[in-house]
Every structure is written in structure tokens, then in C-alpha cells.
Design a protein around this motif. Structure first.
Motif, PDB file in Angstrom:
ATOM      1  N   ILE A 134     -36.288 -12.576  11.075  1.00 48.04           N
ATOM      2  CA  ILE A 134     -35.794 -13.951  11.169  1.00 48.04           C
ATOM      3  C   ILE A 134     -34.285 -13.925  11.380  1.00 48.04           C
ATOM      4  O   ILE A 134     -33.552 -13.234  10.657  1.00 48.04           O
ATOM      5  N   TYR A 135     -33.830 -14.676  12.386  1.00 50.76           N
ATOM      6  CA  TYR A 135     -32.409 -14.723  12.723  1.00 50.76           C
ATOM      7  C   TYR A 135     -31.819 -16.085  12.392  1.00 50.76           C
ATOM      8  O   TYR A 135     -32.503 -17.110  12.450  1.00 50.76           O
ATOM      9  N   ASN A 136     -30.536 -16.086  12.052  1.00 55.73           N
ATOM     10  CA  ASN A 136     -29.799 -17.326  11.850  1.00 55.73           C
ATOM     11  C   ASN A 136     -29.642 -18.010  13.208  1.00 55.73           C
ATOM     12  O   ASN A 136     -28.965 -17.494  14.098  1.00 55.73           O
ATOM     13  N   SER A 137     -30.281 -19.177  13.377  1.00 51.88           N
ATOM     14  CA  SER A 137     -30.299 -19.850  14.674  1.00 51.88           C
ATOM     15  C   SER A 137     -28.931 -20.366  15.105  1.00 51.88           C
ATOM     16  O   SER A 137     -28.740 -20.723  16.267  1.00 51.88           O
ATOM     17  N   LYS A 138     -27.984 -20.420  14.169  1.00 50.91           N
ATOM     18  CA  LYS A 138     -26.636 -20.844  14.520  1.00 50.91           C
ATOM     19  C   LYS A 138     -25.832 -19.692  15.130  1.00 50.91           C
ATOM     20  O   LYS A 138     -24.888 -19.919  15.892  1.00 50.91           O
ATOM     21  N   LYS A 139     -26.229 -18.462  14.823  1.00 45.25           N
ATOM     22  CA  LYS A 139     -25.469 -17.303  15.277  1.00 45.25           C
ATOM     23  C   LYS A 139     -26.218 -16.446  16.303  1.00 45.25           C
ATOM     24  O   LYS A 139     -25.609 -15.587  16.956  1.00 45.25           O
ATOM     25  N   PHE A 140     -27.514 -16.682  16.430  1.00 46.88           N
ATOM     26  CA  PHE A 140     -28.313 -15.911  17.378  1.00 46.88           C
ATOM     27  C   PHE A 140     -29.229 -16.861  18.154  1.00 46.88           C
ATOM     28  O   PHE A 140     -29.682 -17.876  17.616  1.00 46.88           O
ATOM     29  N   TYR A 141     -29.480 -16.507  19.415  1.00 47.26           N
ATOM     30  CA  TYR A 141     -30.395 -17.297  20.241  1.00 47.26           C
ATOM     31  C   TYR A 141     -31.581 -16.415  20.614  1.00 47.26           C
ATOM     32  O   TYR A 141     -31.403 -15.308  21.148  1.00 47.26           O
ATOM     33  N   CYS A 142     -32.783 -16.869  20.311  1.00 44.00           N
ATOM     34  CA  CYS A 142     -33.991 -16.096  20.572  1.00 44.00           C
ATOM     35  C   CYS A 142     -34.745 -16.694  21.752  1.00 44.00           C
ATOM     36  O   CYS A 142     -34.885 -17.916  21.867  1.00 44.00           O
ATOM     37  N   PHE A 143     -35.248 -15.812  22.626  1.00 44.68           N
ATOM     38  CA  PHE A 143     -35.939 -16.263  23.835  1.00 44.68           C
ATOM     39  C   PHE A 143     -36.860 -15.153  24.324  1.00 44.68           C
ATOM     40  O   PHE A 143     -36.425 -14.019  24.542  1.00 44.68           O
ATOM     41  N   ASP A 144     -38.123 -15.463  24.485  1.00 44.66           N
ATOM     42  CA  ASP A 144     -39.106 -14.563  25.085  1.00 44.66           C
ATOM     43  C   ASP A 144     -39.098 -13.166  24.455  1.00 44.66           C
ATOM     44  O   ASP A 144     -39.056 -12.150  25.147  1.00 44.66           O
ATOM     45  N   GLY A 145     -39.109 -13.125  23.125  1.00 43.86           N
ATOM     46  CA  GLY A 145     -39.185 -11.848  22.428  1.00 43.86           C
ATOM     47  C   GLY A 145     -37.890 -11.073  22.376  1.00 43.86           C
ATOM     48  O   GLY A 145     -37.867  -9.900  21.997  1.00 43.86           O
ATOM     49  N   HIS A 146     -36.782 -11.721  22.754  1.00 41.52           N
ATOM     50  CA  HIS A 146     -35.483 -11.062  22.756  1.00 41.52           C
ATOM     51  C   HIS A 146     -34.469 -11.933  22.003  1.00 41.52           C
ATOM     52  O   HIS A 146     -34.710 -13.117  21.780  1.00 41.52           O
ATOM     53  N   VAL A 147     -33.354 -11.318  21.642  1.00 39.72           N
ATOM     54  CA  VAL A 147     -32.346 -12.042  20.873  1.00 39.72           C
ATOM     55  C   VAL A 147     -30.965 -11.779  21.478  1.00 39.72           C
ATOM     56  O   VAL A 147     -30.683 -10.689  21.999  1.00 39.72           O
ATOM     57  N   TYR A 148     -30.116 -12.796  21.403  1.00 43.18           N
ATOM     58  CA  TYR A 148     -28.767 -12.737  21.974  1.00 43.18           C
ATOM     59  C   TYR A 148     -27.785 -13.212  20.908  1.00 43.18           C
ATOM     60  O   TYR A 148     -27.964 -14.285  20.335  1.00 43.18           O
TER      61      TYR A 148
END
Length: 333
Positions: A134-148
Motif C-alpha cells: 500500500i502506497y501513500n496516494s499523496k506521494k505515489f501514483y499507481c497505474f497498471d501494476g506500477h508505481v511512480y
């Protein structure tokens, strides 16, 4: 499909040589390469004459035709009547060997696609997201099984509720979309915006709309403007199998103050091309985000490595925003 490649260049003989040699290694070679050179010297011409690049035609344009927008339109004026695909590449890129083969395949497999963009491998910051993490949605963006990992400006926007409500490559009604690109998944993704370092369109698109004279000179966001107007011909997509490397050459770029002005002024222009009659809420968001980004850039004066550049760019941003109150850019295409 008959493919014409247009490369616009200015005093970058070494970078262009690297690109052309990567094209020479392609599994599918372009049918036509037009090099449009705005250099005041003959170094680029010497480099080309010293090599034997197939299907290449070299043009040296006079001063009144220099600049990316003018040079691209000059190239369009000289494409073969047989051209079905017209591709554009920045002169400081290097291609993977199957670049044109993959481009051709994408256009053939997707007849409703009008524009295709590629991925710069050395600029891609996506990572695979471990299952269940689980990632902090304010600091990371998740898309199609990947994280930025979000940049500072996007983290601030997330906390203030000013983040884009759309996925990568899409322009929301208030503009200021996500700048994270796409993860390298081998898939094709719909996008509003393609990046000029690596994009291609069906020939009927470039013959019909051309690049807007508004961006003549150093045309920041001219690729976004063209991509948006191309949407009326079909879909734009990013193909993550269309791969290259982008080595941002420092020459030919404007001073920091002018760049800051263009970020705001050209950004406003492109926003209004996409959304000519924005709602009150969209207008407020555009202005809030514009001022926020200018303030964040100004904060780099205290903490960033290039403090003078940050000061000049932020000054340019604030000056351009103030100018919008009495002198807004008008469409000229």
C-alpha cells in the motif's frame, strides 16, 4: 506503410550523427529521411556528407525559416506524395533497433489511430508495484501494476486537491495534467498529448493541420498543441514498445526568464485550444495551479542547486501570469 521521417536540427552535428547511426541499424528502415538544418555553420552538412545514410535528403534553411515550428512545416512541405506515416524525432535521441518496425505495426493494427508516441527509456521512472503493498496516494501514483514517485510539485498539488483527475497523457478541463508518462508494460495507451521528441502521424493529419505559427521561434508546447488538434482525425496513443533514449542537449534553449514566461503563456494557449470555453471552476483551478507552480519554482532559490536559474524562471512565470490580465494569447492556426 511508406514512412517519411523529419528531423529538425540546429548546431548539433554530434547528436544528429548518433541518431542517424541508430536509424541505420533499424530492422525496418524509413523510406524517406528529411534533415532540416537551421545551423548557421556547415558542420551538420559535413557530417552528413561524410556518411552514407540511405534515403536521406538534406536541407539547409535560411534564417527566416529557422526554429522548430518553421523547420517542421518546411519538412512537411517536402514530404513524398507517397508518404503514409510522417514521423518526427528530436535530434538528440537514439533509437532502439525495432523503433520503426514497431511504429509501422502500431499504425497497421489500429486503423483508428492518428498519432503514435514513444517512450524514452532513460527518462522513465516507473517501477513495478509489489502485490499487496500500500502506497501513500499523496506521494505515489499507481497505474497498471506500477508505481511512480511524485515530484515535489505534484505532492503539494495532491495535498491541496489540485491534482489531475485523469490518467497519464490526458489533459483535464483545467489543464495541468500528469507529467509522469507511462510504465513500460508493452501495451498501447490512449493519450491526448504526445511528446515531440518521438511522435508520428498519418500523412493526412500533417498535411491538414501543420504546426501552428503561434509557436514560431522556440516553440515550447508546440507538440501538445499539434497533438490536441490531431485528435479530430482519430485517437492518439503512446506505444510503450516504441522505445528510444533522449539526451537533452543544452544548446538552442532560451534563457530562464523567457522559458518561465513561455511555460505560463504557451500553457495558457494550449489549455484554451483544448478547452475554448472553460467553466468558472476550471478557470480558477488553472490559475491556482499556475501560481502554485511558480511559487514552488521560486522556493528553489532557497534550496535548489541552480538558484539564479530558479529566480529568473519564477520571475518569468509571475510576469507572464500578470500579463494575461491585459494581453492573452490568441489562436493563430
Amino acid at each position: 506503410m511508406y514512412c517519411t521521417l523529419i528531423i529538425c536540427t540546429f548546431k548539433r552535428a554530434g547528436s544528429l550523427s548518433n541518431l542517424l547511426h541508430s536509424i541505420a541499424q533499424q530492422t525496418l528502415y524509413p523510406d524517406e529521411i528529411l534533415v532540416v538544418d537551421g545551423s548557421p555553420d556547415d558542420e551538420t552538412e559535413k557530417m552528413i556528407r561524410a556518411n552514407d545514410f540511405k534515403n536521406l535528403t538534406y536541407f539547409s534553411v535560411p534564417p527566416h525559416l529557422r526554429g522548430l515550428t518553421r523547420q517542421r512545416n518546411f519538412g512537411i512541405d517536402n514530404i513524398s506524395a507517397k508518404a503514409q506515416i510522417v514521423a518526427f524525432l528530436d535530434d538528440d535521441t537514439v533509437l532502439m533497433p525495432d523503433y520503426f518496425e514497431q511504429m509501422n505495426r502500431t499504425f497497421e493494427m489500429h486503423p483508428d489511430v492518428s498519432g503514435v508516441g514513444g517512450i524514452a527509456l532513460n527518462e522513465n521512472a516507473w517501477e513495478e508495484a509489489p502485490e499487496g503493498k500500500i502506497y501513500n496516494s499523496k506521494k505515489f501514483y499507481c497505474f497498471d501494476g506500477h508505481v511512480y514517485k511524485e515530484s515535489q510539485r505534484n505532492v503539494v498539488r495532491n495535498y491541496l486537491g489540485l491534482a489531475s483527475n485523469l490518467g497519464p497523457g490526458k489533459m483535464p478541463l483545467f489543464s495541468h495534467g500528469r507529467t509522469c508518462g507511462f510504465p513500460i508494460t508493452g501495451r498501447v495507451y490512449d493519450a491526448d498529448l504526445l511528446i515531440g521528441m518521438s511522435f508520428a502521424f498519418r500523412s493526412e493529419v500533417v498535411r491538414a493541420i501543420r504546426f501552428s505559427p503561434y509557436f514560431e521561434g522556440y516553440g515550447l508546447y508546440e507538440d501538445a498543441d499539434f497533438s490536441i488538434r490531431a485528435l479530430r482525425f482519430g485517437r492518439n496513443v503512446i506505444d510503450t514498445r516504441l522505445q528510444l533514449r533522449h539526451f537533452h542537449h543544452p544548446s538552442g534553449r532560451p534563457n530562464h526568464y523567457r522559458y518561465g514566461r513561455m511555460v505560463v503563456r504557451n500553457g495558457y494557449y494550449v489549455w484554451r485550444v483544448r478547452n475554448p470555453k472553460p467553466s468558472f471552476k476550471a478557470r480558477i483551478k488553472w490559475h491556482l495551479i499556475t501560481l502554485l507552480l511558480a511559487a514552488i519554482r521560486l522556493s528553489n532559490v532557497l534550496s535548489g542547486p541552480e538558484r539564479e536559474a530558479a529566480l529568473k524562471e519564477s520571475a518569468g512565470r509571475f510576469a507572464a501570469w500578470i500579463q494575461l490580465t491585459y494581453n492573452r494569447p490568441q489562436r493563430n492556426d
